[in-house]
Each structure stands twice: as C-alpha cells, then as structure tokens.
Design a protein around this motif. Structure first.
Motif, PDB file in Angstrom:
ATOM      1  N   ILE A 106       0.867  -1.176   0.000  1.00  0.00           N
ATOM      2  CA  ILE A 106       0.000   0.000   0.000  1.00  0.00           C
ATOM      3  C   ILE A 106       0.904   1.227   0.000  1.00  0.00           C
ATOM      4  O   ILE A 106       1.784   1.352   0.856  1.00  0.00           O
ATOM      5  N   ILE A 107       0.707   2.118  -0.948  1.00  0.00           N
ATOM      6  CA  ILE A 107       1.510   3.331  -1.041  1.00  0.00           C
ATOM      7  C   ILE A 107       1.469   4.087   0.293  1.00  0.00           C
ATOM      8  O   ILE A 107       0.442   4.084   0.978  1.00  0.00           O
ATOM      9  N   SER A 108       2.573   4.710   0.676  1.00  0.00           N
ATOM     10  CA  SER A 108       2.572   5.508   1.905  1.00  0.00           C
ATOM     11  C   SER A 108       1.612   6.674   1.726  1.00  0.00           C
ATOM     12  O   SER A 108       1.398   7.147   0.600  1.00  0.00           O
ATOM     13  N   ILE A 109       1.047   7.146   2.799  1.00  0.00           N
ATOM     14  CA  ILE A 109       0.095   8.258   2.709  1.00  0.00           C
ATOM     15  C   ILE A 109       0.779   9.512   2.164  1.00  0.00           C
ATOM     16  O   ILE A 109       0.168  10.294   1.427  1.00  0.00           O
ATOM     17  N   GLU A 110       2.050   9.687   2.479  1.00  0.00           N
ATOM     18  CA  GLU A 110       2.780  10.858   1.983  1.00  0.00           C
ATOM     19  C   GLU A 110       2.974  10.795   0.461  1.00  0.00           C
ATOM     20  O   GLU A 110       2.819  11.795  -0.234  1.00  0.00           O
ATOM     21  N   LYS A 111       3.315   9.616  -0.054  1.00  0.00           N
ATOM     22  CA  LYS A 111       3.486   9.460  -1.502  1.00  0.00           C
ATOM     23  C   LYS A 111       2.119   9.548  -2.196  1.00  0.00           C
ATOM     24  O   LYS A 111       2.010  10.084  -3.300  1.00  0.00           O
ATOM     25  N   GLN A 112       1.073   9.039  -1.534  1.00  0.00           N
ATOM     26  CA  GLN A 112      -0.267   9.167  -2.105  1.00  0.00           C
ATOM     27  C   GLN A 112      -0.663  10.639  -2.197  1.00  0.00           C
ATOM     28  O   GLN A 112      -1.268  11.058  -3.173  1.00  0.00           O
TER      29      GLN A 112
END
Length: 146
Positions: A106-112
């Motif tokens: 799952i992509i990190s929230i920061e990268k999302q």
C-alpha cells in the motif's frame, strides 16, 4: 468486506503471478488508511518487470495517456487499472515506505498525497483537490492527535 479482502479479490481476478508485489494507489489506498471509501475500480502500480509481461497479456488495453504515463485498463467483472508510471514517478520510487501486505503493498500516505496533489494543483481536478484535503486532514490528525 474489509479492505484487504477487497484488494485480494481484485488481485486474484487477474490470474497473474506478480514478480513484484503490486503497489495499491488511489481509492483503495485511501480506504486502507481510513481517509475515504474506494470507488468502483482499483489502481495498482506494477514493477517494470511485471509491466513487460502484462502488456503482452493485455496488448489491446494499453493507454499511453499521450506519452505522459502508461496504464493497462481492464474492464469486466472487476475494473482494474495497472499503472506503469504516475506523473513519471515509477514503482521503485512510489514503493518507498509503503506498507507490506501478503500479496501487495500500500503506497505511503505521503506518496499518495504527492500523486493526488499534482493533478489537484496542475489541473484543478475536483476529485484530486478533495482527496488532497482529506489526506492533509488525516496526516494532521495522525501526527498531531487533533
């Protein structure tokens, strides 16, 4: 159904053995973090190794977005977008600091936030603007316990 089971349903429907775990981005990543509910499809970024195999399996489903980014759009019982790059960011970069699950990341929230903020600011895309604000609220609440 919980988010992990929903994601697994999409991955199994491809009937493809990934060489590298797909990276879940977009709505299902946001649902995983509790930011908002996912939509009708799933967005999975794939490694270059997998991309090379997948374009042979789905040659008629490739969308090069005018040379900007490339996706394979699969429509049917389950709608799946397999992504090579997002704003020229690749799997290797966007996978950094991702959450490892059994069969995906799952992509990190920061990268999302990065990949949502770009269309929000560049194109004023209403959905991306709304999601960017929700991600900011999530990060503030998580980091500052507000």
């Amino acid at each position: 159904m919980n988010t992990k089971k929903e994601i697994n349903k999409y991955i199994k429907s491809l009937d493809y053995k990934f060489l590298d775990k797909p990276l879940i981005v977009g709505g299902y990543a946001l649902q995983y973090y509790g930011v908002r509910k996912a939509g009708h499809d799933i967005d999975m970024m794939v490694s270059l190794r997998d991309w090379k195999k997948l374009i042979k399996l789905y040659p008629n489903n490739i969308n090069d977005h005018g040379g900007y980014d490339s996706t394979i759009n699969i429509r049917g019982k389950y709608d799946i977008d397999l992504i090579k790059t997002l704003y020229h960011y690749n799997y290797k970069f966007l996978s950094q600091n991702s959450k490892e699950l059994n069969n995906c990341k799952i992509i990190s929230i920061e990268k999302q936030f990065l990949v949502k903020a770009l269309p929000a600011l560049q194109k004023r895309n209403p959905k991306s603007v709304k999601d960017s604000k929700k991600i900011i609220d999530y990060i503030i609440k998580k980091n500052y316990n507000i």
